[in-house]
Write an enzyme that holds these catalytic residues in place. Structure first.
Site, PDB file in Angstrom:
ATOM      1  N   ARG A 153      15.203 -72.740  52.988  1.00  0.00           N
ATOM      2  CA  ARG A 153      14.271 -74.079  53.692  1.00  0.00           C
ATOM      3  C   ARG A 153      12.821 -73.356  53.630  1.00  0.00           C
ATOM      4  O   ARG A 153      12.089 -73.802  54.402  1.00  0.00           O
ATOM      5  CB  ARG A 153      14.665 -74.264  54.973  1.00  0.00           C
ATOM      6  CG  ARG A 153      15.880 -75.006  55.164  1.00  0.00           C
ATOM      7  CD  ARG A 153      16.095 -76.338  54.473  1.00  0.00           C
ATOM      8  NE  ARG A 153      17.095 -76.995  54.902  1.00  0.00           N
ATOM      9  CZ  ARG A 153      18.398 -76.930  54.351  1.00  0.00           C
ATOM     10  NH1 ARG A 153      18.537 -75.876  53.299  1.00  0.00           N
ATOM     11  NH2 ARG A 153      19.456 -77.397  54.867  1.00  0.00           N
ATOM     12  N   SER A 161      18.518 -82.006  60.156  1.00  0.00           N
ATOM     13  CA  SER A 161      18.477 -80.673  61.000  1.00  0.00           C
ATOM     14  C   SER A 161      17.324 -80.363  61.631  1.00  0.00           C
ATOM     15  O   SER A 161      16.253 -80.412  60.686  1.00  0.00           O
ATOM     16  CB  SER A 161      18.973 -79.546  60.071  1.00  0.00           C
ATOM     17  OG  SER A 161      20.276 -79.950  59.689  1.00  0.00           O
ATOM     18  N   GLU A 172      13.239 -76.459  61.483  1.00  0.00           N
ATOM     19  CA  GLU A 172      12.823 -76.745  60.325  1.00  0.00           C
ATOM     20  C   GLU A 172      12.143 -77.813  60.179  1.00  0.00           C
ATOM     21  O   GLU A 172      11.162 -77.908  59.231  1.00  0.00           O
ATOM     22  CB  GLU A 172      14.362 -77.126  59.527  1.00  0.00           C
ATOM     23  CG  GLU A 172      14.361 -77.788  58.254  1.00  0.00           C
ATOM     24  CD  GLU A 172      15.709 -78.189  57.729  1.00  0.00           C
ATOM     25  OE1 GLU A 172      16.777 -77.701  57.909  1.00  0.00           O
ATOM     26  OE2 GLU A 172      15.903 -79.291  57.212  1.00  0.00           O
TER      27      GLU A 172
END
Ligand code: EPU
Length: 333
Positions: free
Chosen positions: A161, A233, A329
């Site tokens: 990520r 998420s 995130e």
């Protein structure tokens, strides 16, 4: 090109947080953006469809949203096909197109909200595949001097990520196109979780079956942002040293984990939050989704601060219970 002053951002973030930007520019080509850049009110903020953003207040600058279109085959060599895609193309439309044409490599990334440009910045991932695995080049414009710059895969600094565009070069480049390298021969990747079982149930590892299986698994866990505001998420899965993991495992033998690079261990943040008893709990209008503890949802009318209050309470509690600090995130703006 479309320019809107005092634009509501409610439909530009999947949490559905209602804030405004002083100016919103939807640009459809590199030339349009280059012509406009010197005139725009600073600061600039580049967004995709806002599926990883949390606005904490009004934005007093210009929001730039790419509507650059097009999926073009630029080369075919042996079993490989090279495709150039506009940054404003919906990610899942590109996956659908690839599956229809028999191109392998992104079928596991079915159903991820957002657009192609943001996918390359965020290095989206699911079911054992990350988009960096199939990216050849990211084509951009440098905002400071309007020059066009191409980044090879290696130059993008990809990690879990992560990319250079979220770190060292944050906010400095607008993505115009992404060049992907896909495969014309079958390359099924079915090792993650329930995927293999679901694909077998549908008749075996054909592209269309993998796409349906991923969609079914996602829908069973992840809320539809059109119904319940969320950004997938909310936290990343923490990656910790093996020794720290061994200590954690001796105290919590059922902890869920995956091997990571360099002998590190990726711990399931969903498991930690679930185990700490947060699943389904809420603080005001912000809640932890009852089917996936890694997802925070807006139950209606939440502000960015409401979501952050819940996120901070979770981070503190996980630190106290497991000695691990969760990182988001989602990007706070
Ligand atoms: N788990 C729990 N309780 C929960 C959630 C998860 O115990 O409430 C445990 C279960 O054992 C489950 C395991 O954690 O089997 C893994 O859960 P899941 O398959 O849902 O994956 P994840 O690690 O929670 C990551 C990505 C997702 C991606 C899935 C599938 C991150 C931060 N998230 O979630 O990506 O779809 O894997 O590959 O890496 C996103 O980034 O927005 C996103 C949705």
């Amino acid at each position: 090109m479309k320019i809107t002053e005092y634009c509501s951002l409610a439909r530009y973030n999947t949490f559905g947080i209602d804030v405004t930007a002083d100016c919103m520019v939807e640009w459809a080509s590199a030339d349009e953006l280059i012509a406009l850049l010197p005139e725009l009110k600073r600061p600039l903020l580049m967004i995709g469809s806002g599926s990883n953003l949390l606005f904490t207040g009004n934005f007093h600058g210009t929001v730039l949203h790419s509507t650059v279109d097009g999926i073009d085959v630029i080369a075919e060599q042996g079993s490989q096909i090279t495709v150039r895609v506009g940054s404003g193309v919906k990610w899942d439309d590109f996956v659908a197109y690839a599956v229809l044409n028999g191109w392998w490599g992104i079928e596991n990334l079915t159903g991820i909200p957002g657009e192609v440009g943001a996918a390359a910045v965020q290095n989206i991932g699911a079911y054992g595949v990350e988009v960096k695995d199939v990216i050849d080049t990211v084509q951009t414009i440098r905002l400071s001097d309007c020059t066009r710059c191409d980044f090879s895969n290696a130059e993008c600094g990809y990690g879990y990520r992560q990319s250079i565009f979220k770190n060292e070069l944050k906010g400095q480049y607008a993505v115009t196109h992404v060049i992907f390298r896909l495969s014309l021969t079958p390359q099924p990747k079915l090792e993650y979780g329930a995927l293999e079982h679901e694909v077998a149930r549908l008749g075996g590892p054909a592209l269309a079956n993998i796409r349906s299986a991923v969609r079914t698994i996602r829908e069973s866990k992840l809320p539809d942002p059109a119904v319940l505001g969320n950004a997938g998420s909310f936290f990343m899965n923490p990656v910790i040293p093996a020794a720290q993991f061994e200590r954690l495992k001796s105290e919590f033998p059922d902890v869920v984990s995956f091997p990571a690079d360099n002998g590190m261990v990726k711990v399931s943040a969903g498991w930690l939050i679930d185990r700490a008893g947060w699943k389904g709990r809420s603080i005001g209008p912000a809640a932890v989704y009852e089917r996936q503890a890694l997802v925070l949802v807006n139950r209606g009318g939440a502000t960015g601060s409401d979501i952050i209050r819940l996120a901070d309470a979770i981070i503190k509690d996980i630190e106290e219970k497991f000695g691990i600090t969760l990182k988001t995130e989602v990007n706070y703006i």
